[in-house]
Design a protein around this motif. Structure first.
Motif, PDB file in Angstrom:
ATOM      1  N   UNK A  67     -46.619 -11.671  18.082  1.00  0.00           N
ATOM      2  CA  UNK A  67     -46.847 -11.455  16.840  1.00  0.00           C
ATOM      3  C   UNK A  67     -46.516 -12.340  15.518  1.00  0.00           C
ATOM      4  N   UNK A  68     -45.452 -12.981  15.931  1.00  0.00           N
ATOM      5  CA  UNK A  68     -44.797 -13.884  15.095  1.00  0.00           C
ATOM      6  C   UNK A  68     -45.536 -15.064  15.021  1.00  0.00           C
ATOM      7  N   UNK A  69     -45.890 -15.504  16.154  1.00  0.00           N
ATOM      8  CA  UNK A  69     -46.569 -16.763  16.696  1.00  0.00           C
ATOM      9  C   UNK A  69     -47.890 -16.835  15.818  1.00  0.00           C
ATOM     10  N   UNK A  70     -48.493 -15.658  16.152  1.00  0.00           N
ATOM     11  CA  UNK A  70     -49.935 -15.528  15.569  1.00  0.00           C
ATOM     12  C   UNK A  70     -49.902 -15.467  14.207  1.00  0.00           C
ATOM     13  N   UNK A  71     -49.083 -14.961  13.441  1.00  0.00           N
ATOM     14  CA  UNK A  71     -48.989 -14.825  11.898  1.00  0.00           C
ATOM     15  C   UNK A  71     -48.597 -16.494  11.622  1.00  0.00           C
ATOM     16  N   UNK A  72     -47.519 -16.991  12.481  1.00  0.00           N
ATOM     17  CA  UNK A  72     -47.294 -18.549  11.883  1.00  0.00           C
ATOM     18  C   UNK A  72     -48.287 -19.549  11.964  1.00  0.00           C
ATOM     19  N   UNK A  73     -49.222 -19.163  13.029  1.00  0.00           N
ATOM     20  CA  UNK A  73     -50.125 -20.149  13.206  1.00  0.00           C
ATOM     21  C   UNK A  73     -51.399 -19.715  12.053  1.00  0.00           C
ATOM     22  N   UNK A  74     -51.706 -18.452  11.765  1.00  0.00           N
ATOM     23  CA  UNK A  74     -52.681 -18.057  10.765  1.00  0.00           C
ATOM     24  C   UNK A  74     -52.127 -18.768   9.348  1.00  0.00           C
ATOM     25  N   UNK A  75     -50.922 -18.624   8.981  1.00  0.00           N
ATOM     26  CA  UNK A  75     -50.682 -19.150   7.729  1.00  0.00           C
ATOM     27  C   UNK A  75     -50.662 -20.849   7.819  1.00  0.00           C
ATOM     28  N   UNK A  81     -44.162 -11.681   6.147  1.00  0.00           N
ATOM     29  CA  UNK A  81     -44.232 -12.313   5.187  1.00  0.00           C
ATOM     30  C   UNK A  81     -45.278 -13.505   5.845  1.00  0.00           C
ATOM     31  N   UNK A  82     -45.503 -13.901   6.767  1.00  0.00           N
ATOM     32  CA  UNK A  82     -46.278 -15.066   7.117  1.00  0.00           C
ATOM     33  C   UNK A  82     -47.638 -14.625   7.230  1.00  0.00           C
ATOM     34  N   UNK A  83     -47.952 -13.207   7.362  1.00  0.00           N
ATOM     35  CA  UNK A  83     -49.436 -12.469   7.334  1.00  0.00           C
ATOM     36  C   UNK A  83     -49.687 -12.409   5.804  1.00  0.00           C
ATOM     37  N   UNK A  84     -48.610 -12.230   4.951  1.00  0.00           N
ATOM     38  CA  UNK A  84     -49.037 -11.985   3.600  1.00  0.00           C
ATOM     39  C   UNK A  84     -49.416 -13.484   3.140  1.00  0.00           C
ATOM     40  N   UNK A  85     -48.799 -14.613   3.407  1.00  0.00           N
ATOM     41  CA  UNK A  85     -48.850 -15.873   2.999  1.00  0.00           C
ATOM     42  C   UNK A  85     -50.639 -16.323   3.403  1.00  0.00           C
ATOM     43  N   UNK A  86     -50.883 -15.866   4.871  1.00  0.00           N
ATOM     44  CA  UNK A  86     -52.125 -16.178   5.455  1.00  0.00           C
ATOM     45  C   UNK A  86     -52.999 -15.303   4.525  1.00  0.00           C
ATOM     46  N   UNK A  87     -52.786 -14.102   4.405  1.00  0.00           N
ATOM     47  CA  UNK A  87     -54.024 -13.439   3.557  1.00  0.00           C
ATOM     48  C   UNK A  87     -54.180 -14.112   2.236  1.00  0.00           C
ATOM     49  N   UNK A  88     -53.037 -14.392   1.467  1.00  0.00           N
ATOM     50  CA  UNK A  88     -53.253 -14.943   0.268  1.00  0.00           C
ATOM     51  C   UNK A  88     -53.887 -16.262   0.408  1.00  0.00           C
ATOM     52  N   UNK A 137     -41.751 -25.145   8.514  1.00  0.00           N
ATOM     53  CA  UNK A 137     -42.620 -24.449   9.396  1.00  0.00           C
ATOM     54  C   UNK A 137     -44.037 -24.683   9.213  1.00  0.00           C
ATOM     55  N   UNK A 138     -44.506 -24.372   7.954  1.00  0.00           N
ATOM     56  CA  UNK A 138     -45.778 -24.449   7.490  1.00  0.00           C
ATOM     57  C   UNK A 138     -46.235 -25.699   6.877  1.00  0.00           C
ATOM     58  N   UNK A 139     -45.309 -26.796   6.725  1.00  0.00           N
ATOM     59  CA  UNK A 139     -45.847 -28.076   6.337  1.00  0.00           C
ATOM     60  C   UNK A 139     -46.135 -27.987   4.494  1.00  0.00           C
ATOM     61  N   UNK A 140     -45.245 -27.309   3.920  1.00  0.00           N
ATOM     62  CA  UNK A 140     -45.752 -26.810   2.511  1.00  0.00           C
ATOM     63  C   UNK A 140     -45.329 -28.059   1.622  1.00  0.00           C
ATOM     64  N   UNK A 141     -45.987 -28.152   0.513  1.00  0.00           N
ATOM     65  CA  UNK A 141     -45.697 -29.148  -0.301  1.00  0.00           C
ATOM     66  C   UNK A 141     -45.034 -28.463  -1.712  1.00  0.00           C
ATOM     67  N   UNK A 171     -52.625 -22.476   9.628  1.00  0.00           N
ATOM     68  CA  UNK A 171     -54.230 -22.833   9.412  1.00  0.00           C
ATOM     69  C   UNK A 171     -55.068 -22.508   8.017  1.00  0.00           C
ATOM     70  N   UNK A 172     -54.237 -21.778   7.311  1.00  0.00           N
ATOM     71  CA  UNK A 172     -54.887 -21.142   6.250  1.00  0.00           C
ATOM     72  C   UNK A 172     -54.459 -22.124   4.925  1.00  0.00           C
ATOM     73  N   UNK A 173     -53.359 -22.981   5.160  1.00  0.00           N
ATOM     74  CA  UNK A 173     -52.830 -23.767   4.119  1.00  0.00           C
ATOM     75  C   UNK A 173     -53.608 -25.115   3.974  1.00  0.00           C
ATOM     76  N   UNK A 174     -53.905 -25.441   2.813  1.00  0.00           N
ATOM     77  CA  UNK A 174     -54.648 -26.572   2.549  1.00  0.00           C
ATOM     78  C   UNK A 174     -54.010 -27.913   2.834  1.00  0.00           C
ATOM     79  N   UNK A 175     -52.782 -27.781   2.784  1.00  0.00           N
ATOM     80  CA  UNK A 175     -51.961 -29.206   2.917  1.00  0.00           C
ATOM     81  C   UNK A 175     -51.633 -29.812   1.787  1.00  0.00           C
ATOM     82  N   UNK A 176     -52.351 -29.424   0.604  1.00  0.00           N
ATOM     83  CA  UNK A 176     -51.874 -30.093  -0.667  1.00  0.00           C
ATOM     84  C   UNK A 176     -51.294 -29.148  -1.918  1.00  0.00           C
ATOM     85  N   UNK A 177     -51.684 -28.185  -1.734  1.00  0.00           N
ATOM     86  CA  UNK A 177     -51.197 -27.094  -3.033  1.00  0.00           C
ATOM     87  C   UNK A 177     -49.663 -27.122  -2.966  1.00  0.00           C
ATOM     88  N   UNK A 178     -49.340 -27.181  -4.330  1.00  0.00           N
ATOM     89  CA  UNK A 178     -47.755 -27.380  -4.531  1.00  0.00           C
ATOM     90  C   UNK A 178     -47.156 -25.766  -4.433  1.00  0.00           C
TER      91      UNK A 178
END
Length: 339
Positions: free
Chosen positions: A188-196, A326-333, A233-237, A198-205
């Motif tokens: 479940x954790x790995x699936x949520x992590x991958x969702x988040x 938390x990761x699923x909430x981030x992915x949803x957003x 974990x998500x490579x967030x900027x 994949x959903x991140x655009x790679x540049x949003x601050x």
């Protein structure tokens, strides 16, 4: 014919039947060996153990665990969901969302600032899970309950945070015979992590904060409480990077003006008081603190309503289950923003 012959024949028949009966209950060598092996297997099962590699080395835990105690906030929801009873726990540090250990059958060992380790000793645990706020009490606990196995599975510095969460739940699954359940939590954790990811655009601050006592504290990348590891974990900027940021439970002291000037696209919020002060008349929810702060009024994350809030009990419940939520909430957003 002698009148004694029928009697002798009857006696002979009786003896034969008796001998046959005895031979029926006497094990052959192979049967006896099988019986002995079964006995040995049963004895081995009763005396079995599992060796866990924790933060202090190899720990042998006798199975089945009969009287477990835990001081680690990351474990309470997991153990409660698995139906694992505890004989002792720091009840003041267990969020109200977890009710399994609120009864009188669970000894209260206080909190990390004023621990009641005598109550732990009186509970006679055969296993004590040490960690998080009680990590500094490891040596004291080891000295007071020398017959108990001690497990310290607190995430280690320098190790990948996701791997550390999975290490802990895997070990707990081995100890309590919940390997399948542990594997499911990891999936479940790995699936949520991958969702988040994949959903991140790679540049949003992204800006992460902790709201406590009506004040907004900064949670920096990598080190910040709750949110820090997710930047890696998500490579967030990060919208703002502060030198020598810490894992302080209230966040680092950064002015709201600095946060506003960094103009984050997203704000991640942990409401520290939601779990410890929600009943206080002076409690102000983090959502109100953020929305009512004039300095943040023109920040993109606020004007676009791109704010992610951690579950209310996160501050005292940073388990793998919480991080999955938390990761699923981030992915949803993130996914919602793309639509």
């Amino acid at each position: 014919m002698s009148r004694k012959l029928p009697a002798l024949l009857a006696l002979s028949a009786a003896v034969s039947l008796a001998l046959a009966g005895c031979s029926g209950t006497t094990d052959s060598p192979s049967t006896a060996a099988a019986s002995d092996a079964a006995s040995d297997t049963a004895a081995a099962t009763q005396a079995s153990s599992v060796t866990i590699e924790d933060n202090h080395g190899s720990v042998e835990v006798a199975l089945p665990v009969q009287r477990a105690a835990s001081t680690d906030n990351r474990t309470f929801e997991v153990l409660a969901d698995w139906g694992v009873p505890l004989v002792a726990a720091p009840k003041q540090l267990i969020p109200s969302s977890i009710t399994a250990y609120s009864g009188d059958d669970v000894a209260d060992i206080g909190n990390h600032r004023e621990p009641d380790l005598e109550a732990l000793v009186a509970a006679e645990p055969d296993l004590v899970i040490v960690g998080q706020r009680f990590s500094d009490q490891y040596d004291s606990i080891a000295g007071l309950v020398p017959e108990a196995a001690l497990l310290d599975l607190e995430p280690r510095e320098g190790e990948s945070f996701d791997a550390e969460l999975k290490r802990q739940v895997t070990a707990l699954g081995q100890v309590f015979g919940k390997e399948a359940e542990a594997a499911q939590l990891i999936n479940d954790f790995d699936a949520a992590l991958e969702r988040a990811r994949s959903a991140y655009d790679g540049s949003s601050k992204v800006m992460a904060v902790i709201v406590s006592g009506g004040e907004i504290g900064y949670s920096g990348p990598t080190t910040g409480r709750t949110w820090g590891p997710l930047f890696d974990l998500l490579g967030l900027e990060p919208a703002l990077e502060v030198e020598a940021s810490t894992d302080d439970h209230q966040g680092d002291d950064v002015s709201v003006e600095q946060i506003a000037e960094s103009n984050p696209d997203w704000i991640f919020v942990m409401d520290r008081d939601a779990v410890i002060s929600a009943d206080d008349a002076n409690y102000t929810p983090a959502k109100d603190v953020i929305s009512n702060n004039a300095a943040l009024g023109n920040v993109k994350a606020v004007t676009s309503n791109q704010i992610v809030y951690a579950p209310d009990d996160t501050y005292t419940n940073e388990s793998i289950i919480t991080y999955t939520e938390i990761l699923n909430s981030i992915a949803d957003a993130f996914e919602g923003a793309q639509n």
